[in-house]
Each structure stands twice: as structure tokens, then as C-alpha cells.
Scaffold this active site. Structure first.
Site, PDB file in Angstrom:
ATOM      1  N   TYR A   1      17.224  69.801  41.882  1.00  0.00           N
ATOM      2  CA  TYR A   1      17.425  69.898  40.427  1.00  0.00           C
ATOM      3  C   TYR A   1      16.163  69.466  39.683  1.00  0.00           C
ATOM      4  CZ  TYR A   1      18.835  68.194  35.787  1.00  0.00           C
ATOM      5  OH  TYR A   1      18.899  67.936  34.433  1.00  0.00           O
TER       6      TYR A   1
HETATM    7  P1  NAD Z   1      26.378  70.700  30.288  1.00  0.00           P
HETATM    8  O1  NAD Z   1      26.639  71.289  31.625  1.00  0.00           O
HETATM    9  O2  NAD Z   1      27.483  69.976  29.624  1.00  0.00           O
HETATM   10  O3  NAD Z   1      25.856  71.841  29.301  1.00  0.00           O
HETATM   11  C1  NAD Z   1      25.086  72.944  29.738  1.00  0.00           C
HETATM   12  C2  NAD Z   1      25.735  74.217  29.225  1.00  0.00           C
HETATM   13  O4  NAD Z   1      24.897  75.312  29.595  1.00  0.00           O
HETATM   14  C3  NAD Z   1      27.108  74.478  29.850  1.00  0.00           C
HETATM   15  O5  NAD Z   1      28.090  74.587  28.833  1.00  0.00           O
HETATM   16  C4  NAD Z   1      26.938  75.789  30.610  1.00  0.00           C
HETATM   17  O6  NAD Z   1      28.093  76.625  30.548  1.00  0.00           O
HETATM   18  C5  NAD Z   1      25.736  76.411  29.928  1.00  0.00           C
HETATM   19  N1  NAD Z   1      24.968  77.328  30.794  1.00  0.00           N
HETATM   20  C6  NAD Z   1      24.480  77.044  32.034  1.00  0.00           C
HETATM   21  N2  NAD Z   1      23.823  78.112  32.522  1.00  0.00           N
HETATM   22  C7  NAD Z   1      23.892  79.085  31.568  1.00  0.00           C
HETATM   23  C8  NAD Z   1      23.393  80.413  31.488  1.00  0.00           C
HETATM   24  N3  NAD Z   1      22.712  80.986  32.507  1.00  0.00           N
HETATM   25  N4  NAD Z   1      23.625  81.130  30.355  1.00  0.00           N
HETATM   26  C9  NAD Z   1      24.319  80.564  29.325  1.00  0.00           C
HETATM   27  N5  NAD Z   1      24.824  79.313  29.354  1.00  0.00           N
HETATM   28  C10 NAD Z   1      24.611  78.576  30.478  1.00  0.00           C
HETATM   29  O7  NAD Z   1      25.100  69.761  30.458  1.00  0.00           O
HETATM   30  P2  NAD Z   1      24.516  68.601  29.529  1.00  0.00           P
HETATM   31  O8  NAD Z   1      24.746  67.309  30.209  1.00  0.00           O
HETATM   32  O9  NAD Z   1      24.955  68.814  28.123  1.00  0.00           O
HETATM   33  O10 NAD Z   1      22.945  68.893  29.636  1.00  0.00           O
HETATM   34  C11 NAD Z   1      22.281  69.699  28.664  1.00  0.00           C
HETATM   35  C12 NAD Z   1      20.830  69.852  29.087  1.00  0.00           C
HETATM   36  O11 NAD Z   1      20.195  68.585  29.155  1.00  0.00           O
HETATM   37  C13 NAD Z   1      20.627  70.472  30.478  1.00  0.00           C
HETATM   38  O12 NAD Z   1      19.476  71.282  30.414  1.00  0.00           O
HETATM   39  C14 NAD Z   1      20.402  69.286  31.372  1.00  0.00           C
HETATM   40  O13 NAD Z   1      19.663  69.635  32.521  1.00  0.00           O
HETATM   41  C15 NAD Z   1      19.615  68.383  30.442  1.00  0.00           C
HETATM   42  N6  NAD Z   1      19.708  66.976  30.768  1.00  0.00           N
HETATM   43  C16 NAD Z   1      20.918  66.336  30.675  1.00  0.00           C
HETATM   44  C17 NAD Z   1      20.990  64.970  30.926  1.00  0.00           C
HETATM   45  C18 NAD Z   1      22.285  64.229  30.833  1.00  0.00           C
HETATM   46  O14 NAD Z   1      22.277  63.023  31.129  1.00  0.00           O
HETATM   47  N7  NAD Z   1      23.399  64.848  30.427  1.00  0.00           N
HETATM   48  C19 NAD Z   1      19.841  64.259  31.275  1.00  0.00           C
HETATM   49  C20 NAD Z   1      18.631  64.957  31.413  1.00  0.00           C
HETATM   50  C21 NAD Z   1      18.571  66.307  31.127  1.00  0.00           C
HETATM   51  C1  UGA Z   2      21.907  62.276  34.852  1.00  0.00           C
HETATM   52  C2  UGA Z   2      22.395  63.720  34.657  1.00  0.00           C
HETATM   53  O1  UGA Z   2      23.569  63.921  35.441  1.00  0.00           O
HETATM   54  C3  UGA Z   2      21.349  64.732  35.048  1.00  0.00           C
HETATM   55  O2  UGA Z   2      21.788  66.024  34.675  1.00  0.00           O
HETATM   56  C4  UGA Z   2      20.096  64.372  34.347  1.00  0.00           C
HETATM   57  O3  UGA Z   2      19.085  65.276  34.573  1.00  0.00           O
HETATM   58  C5  UGA Z   2      19.659  62.956  34.709  1.00  0.00           C
HETATM   59  O4  UGA Z   2      20.675  62.084  34.239  1.00  0.00           O
HETATM   60  C6  UGA Z   2      18.373  62.558  34.053  1.00  0.00           C
HETATM   61  O5  UGA Z   2      18.290  61.490  33.469  1.00  0.00           O
HETATM   62  O6  UGA Z   2      17.418  63.303  34.154  1.00  0.00           O
HETATM   63  P1  UGA Z   2      22.070  60.522  36.759  1.00  0.00           P
HETATM   64  O7  UGA Z   2      21.076  59.543  36.277  1.00  0.00           O
HETATM   65  O8  UGA Z   2      22.222  60.657  38.223  1.00  0.00           O
HETATM   66  O9  UGA Z   2      21.792  61.984  36.242  1.00  0.00           O
HETATM   67  O10 UGA Z   2      23.423  60.115  36.018  1.00  0.00           O
HETATM   68  P2  UGA Z   2      24.892  59.903  36.543  1.00  0.00           P
HETATM   69  O11 UGA Z   2      25.411  61.167  37.105  1.00  0.00           O
HETATM   70  O12 UGA Z   2      25.664  59.285  35.454  1.00  0.00           O
HETATM   71  O13 UGA Z   2      24.699  58.825  37.742  1.00  0.00           O
HETATM   72  C7  UGA Z   2      24.204  57.518  37.485  1.00  0.00           C
HETATM   73  C8  UGA Z   2      24.289  56.716  38.758  1.00  0.00           C
HETATM   74  O14 UGA Z   2      25.679  56.546  39.087  1.00  0.00           O
HETATM   75  C9  UGA Z   2      23.648  57.390  39.961  1.00  0.00           C
HETATM   76  O15 UGA Z   2      22.997  56.459  40.753  1.00  0.00           O
HETATM   77  C10 UGA Z   2      24.833  57.978  40.724  1.00  0.00           C
HETATM   78  O16 UGA Z   2      24.629  58.085  42.106  1.00  0.00           O
HETATM   79  C11 UGA Z   2      25.918  56.972  40.408  1.00  0.00           C
HETATM   80  N1  UGA Z   2      27.269  57.574  40.496  1.00  0.00           N
HETATM   81  C12 UGA Z   2      27.576  58.699  39.815  1.00  0.00           C
HETATM   82  C13 UGA Z   2      28.207  56.955  41.298  1.00  0.00           C
HETATM   83  O17 UGA Z   2      27.924  55.921  41.935  1.00  0.00           O
HETATM   84  N2  UGA Z   2      29.456  57.502  41.400  1.00  0.00           N
HETATM   85  C14 UGA Z   2      29.799  58.636  40.732  1.00  0.00           C
HETATM   86  O18 UGA Z   2      30.966  59.097  40.860  1.00  0.00           O
HETATM   87  C15 UGA Z   2      28.846  59.251  39.902  1.00  0.00           C
END
Ligand code: NAD
Ligand code: UGA
Length: 342
Positions: free
Chosen positions: A169
Site C-alpha cells: 500500500y
Molecule cells: P475510504 O475507503 O473510506 O474512502 C475511499 C473512497 O474511495 C471509498 O468510498 C471508495 O469507494 C472510493 N474509491 C476507491 N477506489 C475508487 C475508484 N477506482 N473509483 C472511484 N472511487 C473509488 O478511505 P479513507 O480512510 O477516507 O481515505 C481517503 C484517502 O486518504 C485515501 O486515499 C487513503 O489512502 C488516504 N489516507 C487515509 C488515511 C486514514 O487514516 N484514513 C491515512 C493516510 C492516507
Molecule cells: C492508517 C490507515 O488505515 C491507512 O489507510 C493510512 O494510510 C495510514 O493510517 C497512514 O497513516 O498513512 P494505520 O496507522 O495502520 O493505517 O491505522 P490503523 O488501521 O488504525 O492501525 C493502527 C494500529 O493499530 C496498527 O499498529 C495496527 O496494527 C493496530 N490494529 C489495527 C490492531 O492492533 N488491531 C486492529 O484490529 C486494527
């Protein structure tokens, strides 16, 4: 400005004529962060063309619930389409920019055959968005990730730290940053890359730790801790992430890359303790093996985004967790059980 997208898509899309401030395309508008971003834009008086394919990473009903905050609001148009097929250039022409948040997220599920999905939703979809933004002559703000750093060389991590992702990823997100850079260098793409650090708050994805902790506390279920719980994250409240996203669209210099972090590196054990003390309940936590591709810690140096656009996080960890807990507790049990087990 009112954009009539109906002729582009051969669909009947009602657009309510009104005087908007700006018009933006938001990809991933039915997702966690994307739906909050759209709401904030509409609240300001902007028009939004939202695109989402309802990919099956987590249940469609949860994304439809996110969209309910947007549908019917003046200035919002929704298009259900895969970005690889959507007429993005035509949709973006005449707008003020594209917020590109759609992706296949999630670190731990990106190994094996599932990588095909990451290749499609992150690499191919982003290439299509960057091509379209170039053609339309509009700025794109791209949602990158702290996962591009891997186990970073230094903490708090600055944007100049050499990227070294440890999950497929993270590799796709870094590849997208490089792709945007290539379009900028060779075809004048105006882009910003935001490295979000673990975003949390209401509507958080059901695979993420805090959503699962809150759900287990609400329902009395188990929470599987991957590893010792000593791993730490610089977690970012979703409203803070949205403010950074809009601020950089409006004011950041072209080609800038920014960390967006909440400013409080916290171990998973500490997050559990805060959630337990806020609810007065005890979590049924089970400790197992660390997840493959998980980083040990993250901590963002956010001085660059502060210097350029004046952004800094404003939500305390306790307030943010309380807000997410309240959201989880307010939903009915069937809609809050995480169906995803990755
Ligand atoms: P999310 O999965 O809730 O939202 C992503 C949305 O994109 C989904 O609703 C999905 O249906 C849509 N999607 C995926 N592929 C698509 C495609 N080919 N065409 C049209 N729609 C599509 O995820 P999120 O947590 O809201 O994350 C949003 C963005 O932020 C992502 O790019 C993710 O990688 C990035 N990001 C999230 C986190 C986090 O902690 N949530 C951290 C770092 C980066
Ligand atoms: C999150 C998002 O899921 C990613 O999409 C994003 O890109 C990433 O942040 C980011 O900062 O770039 P992550 O930090 O792994 O990834 O967030 P969580 O999924 O909330 O996990 C946090 C920690 O909890 C991790 O160490 C994970 O292994 C742990 N975890 C998660 C558990 O121990 N149990 C679970 O059921 C889920």
C-alpha cells in the site's frame, strides 16, 4: 457557478442554480475523509461534484450513510463511477480543482493477490486523475500517506526524510507521488501531496483500530491487538485533516508535499486506556502477532505546512476520541459491527 454534468454522463442530475464560492471535484466522496471534506466545502458555500465507485473494501451501506450527509444539499452532485472510466477531465474543466481522495486504503491487506485492487484503485485511478487535471488545467490535491516513510529514519519525521515504505500500500502511495511529480515536471500539473497520518473521528473506516476499539466497547466484543500494543501513531482528527486539505488547495505553492499529523504520538495501549476511561468500560483486548507491513511508530513534523499555509492541528486526542466514541454509540448495533476482518 453551476456545473451541469448531466450531458457528460447521460444522467438526470438536478443542479440547483445558486451563487457558489468555488466548485470542486472530490473523488472518494462516499468514504470516511472524503465525505467530511465534501460537507466542509458545502458548508462554506462551495459546489461539489463527488465521485465514488462504492468499492467493496467495506460495506456499501456504510458509504451510503456517509453520503446521506451530502445528498439533497444544494450544490452537491454525486456520480457513481470508477475513476478509471469516469470523464474526469470534462467534469473538472471550469472547476477550481480536484481533491483526489479515492483509493484502496489499508496497510495490512495489501499483500498477495489483493495487490491488483491497489494497482487499480491507487495507481491506474490516480494516473487518470493526474492526466485529467493536466488537461483541464486545474490543481489536484492528492491524499498520500504517512506509510510512504515506513520505519522512518528520524522522528518527528520531516517531508525530506527518505521514503522507505514497508507495505505494498505504501509503495502505491509513493508511486502516486512520483507520478504526480512526473506530470508536474513534464506536463505542468499543479499538484499538492498530503501525507495524512492515521486519521480518526466519526465515520472512520471499520478496519481501523479506533473504530474497532469503539465498536468492541459499545457491543462488548473482542479487540485483537496486532502485537504488543506498544506501536504508536501520530493520529489526526478528521476535521483537522479536512482543514489542511482545503487550506493547501487554496494557498499552497504548486508541487508542495506536506505532512498532516495530529501532533500527539500515542501508543495503541494509551489509546485503549483513553477510550476505556471515557466510556467507563473495560476492553476485551487479546494480544497476538504484529501485522506484516505495520510500522512501529509514526510522528509528523508539521512545521512546513504551518509555515506555508498556517495550518496546525486543533483537536485534542481526548476530545477527538470522545467524538468518535459518541458517533459509534449513537449508531444501531447492526450498522456498527465491522464486517471486514482483515
Ligand atoms: P475510504 O475507503 O473510506 O474512502 C475511499 C473512497 O474511495 C471509498 O468510498 C471508495 O469507494 C472510493 N474509491 C476507491 N477506489 C475508487 C475508484 N477506482 N473509483 C472511484 N472511487 C473509488 O478511505 P479513507 O480512510 O477516507 O481515505 C481517503 C484517502 O486518504 C485515501 O486515499 C487513503 O489512502 C488516504 N489516507 C487515509 C488515511 C486514514 O487514516 N484514513 C491515512 C493516510 C492516507
Ligand atoms: C492508517 C490507515 O488505515 C491507512 O489507510 C493510512 O494510510 C495510514 O493510517 C497512514 O497513516 O498513512 P494505520 O496507522 O495502520 O493505517 O491505522 P490503523 O488501521 O488504525 O492501525 C493502527 C494500529 O493499530 C496498527 O499498529 C495496527 O496494527 C493496530 N490494529 C489495527 C490492531 O492492533 N488491531 C486492529 O484490529 C486494527
Amino acid at each position: 457557478m453551476t456545473i451541469n454534468v448531466a450531458p457528460l454522463l447521460n444522467v438526470g442530475v438536478p443542479t440547483v442554480p445558486r451563487k457558489s464560492v468555488s466548485t470542486y471535484v472530490v473523488t472518494g466522496c462516499a468514504g470516511f475523509i472524503g465525505s467530511h471534506l465534501c460537507e466542509a466545502l458545502l458548508d462554506r458555500g462551495d459546489d461539489v461534484i463527488g465521485i465514488d465507485a462504492f468499492t467493496d473494501y467495506y460495506p456499501r451501506e456504510l458509504k451510503e450513510a456517509n453520503l446521506q450527509h451530502l445528498t439533497g444539499r444544494p450544490g452537491f452532485v454525486f456520480i457513481e463511477e470508477d475513476l478509471v472510466r469516469a470523464p474526469i477531465e470534462a467534469l473538472a474543466t471550469g472547476t477550481n480543482g480536484i481533491f483526489h481522495l479515492a483509493a484502496q486504503p489499508g496497510v495490512r491487506g495489501s499483500w498477495g493477490a489483493t495487490f491488483q485492487v491497489y494497482a487499480h484503485d491507487n495507481l491506474l485511478a490516480s494516473q487518470h486523475v493526474f492526466e485529467a487535471a493536466t488537461g483541464a488545467g486545474v490543481r489536484v490535491v492528492f491524499a498520500s500517506s504517512s506509510s510512504i516513510y515506513g520505519n522512518a529514519e528520524g522522528y518527528p519525521t520531516t517531508e525530506d526524510t527518505p521514503p522507505s515504505p514497508v507495505s505494498p500500500y505504501g509503495v502505491t502511495k509513493l508511486c502516486c507521488e512520483h507520478l504526480a511529480g512526473a506530470y508536474a515536471e513534464s506536463k505542468d500539473l499543479d499538484y499538492i501531496a498530503l501525507r495524512y497520518f492515521t486519521v480518526y473521528g466519526p465515520r472512520q473506516r471499520p478496519d481501523m483500530a479506533l473504530c474497532r476499539i469503539a465498536t468492541a466497547l459499545a457491543d462488548g466484543g473482542r479487540f485483537e491487538v496486532y502485537g504488543s500494543g506498544e506501536q504508536s501513531r501520530d493520529v489526526t482528527y478528521v476535521e483537522d485533516a479536512v482543514r489542511a486539505t482545503i487550506a493547501t488547495m487554496e494557498a499552497a505553492p504548486s508541487g508542495a508535499v506536506y505532512n498532516v499529523g495530529g501532533g500527539s504520538e500515542t501508543s495503541l495501549r494509551e489509546i485503549i486506556q483513553i477510550a476505556e476511561s471515557l466510556t467507563g468500560r473495560s476492553l476485551d483486548a487479546h494480544y497476538g502477532s504484529p501485522a506484516v507491513g505495520d510500522v512501529r511508530r509514526t510522528a509528523a513534523d508539521t512545521s512546513r505546512i504551518y509555515a506555508d499555509v498556517g495550518w496546525s492541528p486543533m483537536t485534542s486526542l481526548e476530545d477527538g476520541i470522545a467524538s468518535q466514541l459518541a458517533w459509534v454509540m449513537s449508531r444501531d448495533v447492526s450498522s456498527r459491527s465491522p464486517a471486514y476482518s482483515g
